[in-house]
Design a protein around this motif. Sequence first.
Motif, short mmCIF file in Angstrom:
data_model
loop_
_atom_site.label_atom_id
_atom_site.label_comp_id
_atom_site.label_asym_id
_atom_site.label_seq_id
_atom_site.Cartn_x
_atom_site.Cartn_y
_atom_site.Cartn_z
N GLY A 184 0.47 -1.17 0.04
CA GLY A 184 0.08 0.01 0.10
C GLY A 184 0.83 1.24 0.10
N GLY A 185 2.06 1.12 0.28
CA GLY A 185 3.04 2.40 0.03
C GLY A 185 3.56 2.34 -1.06
N ASP A 186 4.36 3.42 -1.20
CA ASP A 186 5.10 3.74 -2.39
C ASP A 186 6.64 3.58 -2.30
OD1 ASP A 186 5.27 4.53 -5.15
OD2 ASP A 186 6.27 6.32 -4.17
N GLY A 187 7.34 2.67 -3.14
CA GLY A 187 8.62 2.39 -3.07
C GLY A 187 9.07 1.15 -2.29
N VAL A 188 10.17 0.92 -2.15
CA VAL A 188 10.93 -0.39 -1.39
C VAL A 188 10.47 -0.18 -0.06
CG1 VAL A 188 12.77 -1.78 -1.01
CG2 VAL A 188 12.70 -0.45 -3.11
#
Length: 246
Positions: A184-188
């Motif tokens: 649900g987040g953005d990135g690693v």
Amino acid sequence: MTINTTAKSRVFVGPANATISELDEFEAVSWIEIKEVEDLGEWGVEGNIQEFLSLADGYVRKLKGSLNSGNIELITARDPSDEGQNLLRAGAGDWLKYPIKVVLNDAPTPTGENTVYYFRAIVGSSRSNYGNADNITRTTFNLAIDGPILEIPAVPVIVFTPPAGALLGATEGSSYTVTIAATGGDGVVSYAITDGELPDGLALNAATGVISGTPLEDGTFNFTITATFSGVGTDEAEYTLEVDAL
């Protein structure tokens, strides 16, 4: 950083309420959408700056006085069958205050939540522009914001799998593996235990979320795993692991 347009923003109005001010009160309102909105205008808090000219040094001293949340010139395509517009039209003819909700289209991730504004306002006017045969009839509602604007910022929504709670049990002296996954987040995403601890013999892989090893002690172990995304998004989940004795 993400920038957004106003496209797909939505505006809502609720029944008249002169004292509404708290978040839980706004969230309990039975909202009616104001449809066919074309322009949300420009609004926000502005301080009334007071000035004093000191003769001694020739400089103007400045202080902030009262705060004004502004007015919204809400432009709509006139729809006499729209319940939200009709409530505002009625409000232009009374002396009441109405709760307003504005929802932007700015969620930072596909599963995130948009920015939401709550405030109460007086409907100062309802004026329609009819024009010529080729004019789309528009109604402009002047909403005078009364008091502060509550802003609930856009946020990502992080989901943990498995969800917070009890994990699959382990046995002292036996190999054990379980994977905690956050989405649900953005990135690693990276993982860390930020409260509590694992039993001796088990460790968390910060890159994969895998808890593995051979527990060397029995008991009940409570711990919190925090997932942090390199772009945007962080959240935590509390887990319990039961390790049975041999």
